[in-house]
Each structure stands twice: as C-alpha cells, then as structure tokens.
Design an enzyme around this catalytic site. Structure first.
Site, short mmCIF file in Angstrom:
data_model
loop_
_atom_site.label_atom_id
_atom_site.label_comp_id
_atom_site.label_asym_id
_atom_site.label_seq_id
_atom_site.Cartn_x
_atom_site.Cartn_y
_atom_site.Cartn_z
N GLU A 118 19.59 -34.16 -12.02
CA GLU A 118 21.05 -33.81 -12.27
C GLU A 118 21.23 -33.01 -13.42
O GLU A 118 22.11 -32.22 -13.64
CB GLU A 118 21.67 -35.28 -12.59
CG GLU A 118 23.10 -34.93 -12.71
CD GLU A 118 24.02 -34.51 -11.62
OE1 GLU A 118 25.05 -33.84 -11.57
OE2 GLU A 118 23.55 -34.79 -10.39
N ARG A 155 7.43 -6.47 -14.69
CA ARG A 155 7.72 -5.16 -14.09
C ARG A 155 7.76 -4.26 -15.08
O ARG A 155 7.53 -2.97 -15.19
CB ARG A 155 8.69 -4.92 -13.04
CG ARG A 155 8.59 -5.72 -11.93
CD ARG A 155 9.54 -5.49 -10.93
NE ARG A 155 9.21 -4.12 -10.17
CZ ARG A 155 9.92 -3.33 -10.31
NH1 ARG A 155 10.85 -3.01 -11.42
NH2 ARG A 155 9.55 -2.03 -9.73
#
Length: 252
Positions: A118, A155
């Site tokens: 939760e 990247r």
C-alpha cells in the site's frame, strides 16, 4: 555510473542485462546492482511490511529493512563513488521526463527504492533526495518504473550510444518531437522518401527536419510548444505552419 536498486523482486530486472543497458554494463560504463531488501529484515518470518498505525487498508513497507539495506550499500561504495541521489518511486513524486533523465545522467551514483504493497512507512522518506513518478497512475510496485528511469537515464551517459548525437536528437530533448526519418529503399511500394533528404544539400535537409519536427509537435503534442525554447527561426516556421493549417491553400 553506479546504479543501486532496492527491490523485493530482483528477478524482475533481468531485462537490464539486454540491449543498451546490458551493453553499457558489459563495457564497464554502468554498474547496476539490485539488492533484495528482504534479506535485511530482522523479522523471523522475513516480513518487510506491517499494518498501518491508526488502521486502514493495505500494508506498509517497514523502515528497518530499507534503512539497513541502505547502510549496507553505503559501506560497500565507501571510497569508490559518492552517495549520490536516492530516488523513491512514488505516485506522488516529480513526474519523470527527458529533462529529469538528463539531470540524473550527470550523477556518479543513483539509488532507486522500489515500493510495494500500500505504501511506505513515512520515515523512509528521510533517506531520499528525490521522489519520482512515471505519471498519474499506480503500479503494483516500483520495479517497472525504476527500469524505465534507468533506461532513459543511461542513454545520456557519455559513451553509451554509438553516435553522441543520437540522444540529443531524440524527441523531447529540445522540447519538440523528433522529425520523420527514412532509410533504404528510397521508393518502397510507391511510398517515396522526400526528395530533400536525398539531395545532398545539408542546409536544406536541416531546414526540412526543423520544420517537420515543429509540424509533428504542432499536430500531435501542441502542449509542448508552450514551453519549448524556440529560436526566432523556429518561431517564424511555426507561425507559417499554423497559417498553413488555417488556410490549406497556402500549403507548399
């Protein structure tokens, strides 16, 4: 760059051994470590969660296993890399985007904490520098979000991509969507590559790409144009495109 990931499901990160991230690790440019913080629980049943004080639905991750896992990582990296930024994956966090990825790529060390159940014991937030979210929806855990963020960030690490211009030309890197691209053959089933791209005129090609990037952004993501840092030349092109769509007879 060293990347640490705290997760209850380390096997989910197998894809990080493939493609660009996997190659980056093989080349020694990125070092990814996944730690199962269940290994640090002091509960005899290996529980890492418990019911919230005050009642309520669901279970919360306990602070102790994550704090101890973080202590272990700090001891392991001591003298090698700085502690760096610690990112908690949370729907309430800062929305992840290309600028955020470029920002994180400047760091030597990143740590991602993947939640589950939760939510978190609030005290876990004392460990973190960032809280990040992929968007306005809830996942079953932070693992997929962490993989997305790592992939987008890596990247931009120097040396990762074969062509240093590849990342800088991506959609969103300059605030716009990327222009259309083509490869051989020049004529496929009657669909021909725009002549300008085979002309050899680099100035004309650059102008075409700039205009088509603006066109695609205007048609698909006009909201990006509200904050894109447009040059004077781009502003003029954009106005011409808007006139073109308001008055089709003016189209080239």
């Amino acid at each position: 760059m060293r990347i640490d990931i705290l997760s209850l499901f380390p096997n989910m990160f197998a894809p990080m051994q493939e493609s660009i991230v996997g190659n980056a690790q093989a080349d020694g440019l990125v070092d990814v470590h996944v730690t199962d913080f269940r290994q640090f629980t002091t509960d005899k049943h290996n529980h890492v969660d418990d019911a919230p004080f005050g009642g309520g639905a669901g279970m919360l991750l306990q602070a102790q296993p994550i704090f101890d896992a973080m202590d272990h990582i700090e001891q392991e990296i001591a003298g090698q890399v700085p502690k760096g930024r610690v990112i908690l994956l949370d729907p309430a966090g800062r929305k992840f985007d290309q600028d955020y990825a470029m920002e994180l790529a400047q760091e030597e060390h990143l740590t991602f904490i993947c939640g589950h159940y939760e939510g978190y014991d609030e005290r876990i937030r004392e460990l973190v520098t960032d809280e990040a979210s992929l968007g306005d929806y809830v996942l079953t855990g932070g693992e997929l979000a962490a993989m997305v963020m790592v992939d987008a960030t890596v990247r931009f690490v120097p040396g990762i991509l074969g062509n240093h211009e590849s990342a800088s030309g991506d959609s969103f890197s300059n605030g716009l969507l990327e222009y259309p691209q083509y490869t051989r053959p020049a004529d496929f089933r009657g669909m021909k590559v725009p002549e300008v791209l085979t002309s050899g005129n680099h100035q004309k090609i650059a102008e075409w790409r700039m205009k088509e990037s603006l066109r695609r952004t205007l048609l698909r993501r006009p909201d990006l144009l509200e904050t894109a840092p447009l040059t004077r030349e781009q502003q003029i092109m954009l106005q011409d495109l808007k006139l073109e769509y308001e008055n089709p007879d003016l189209a080239d």
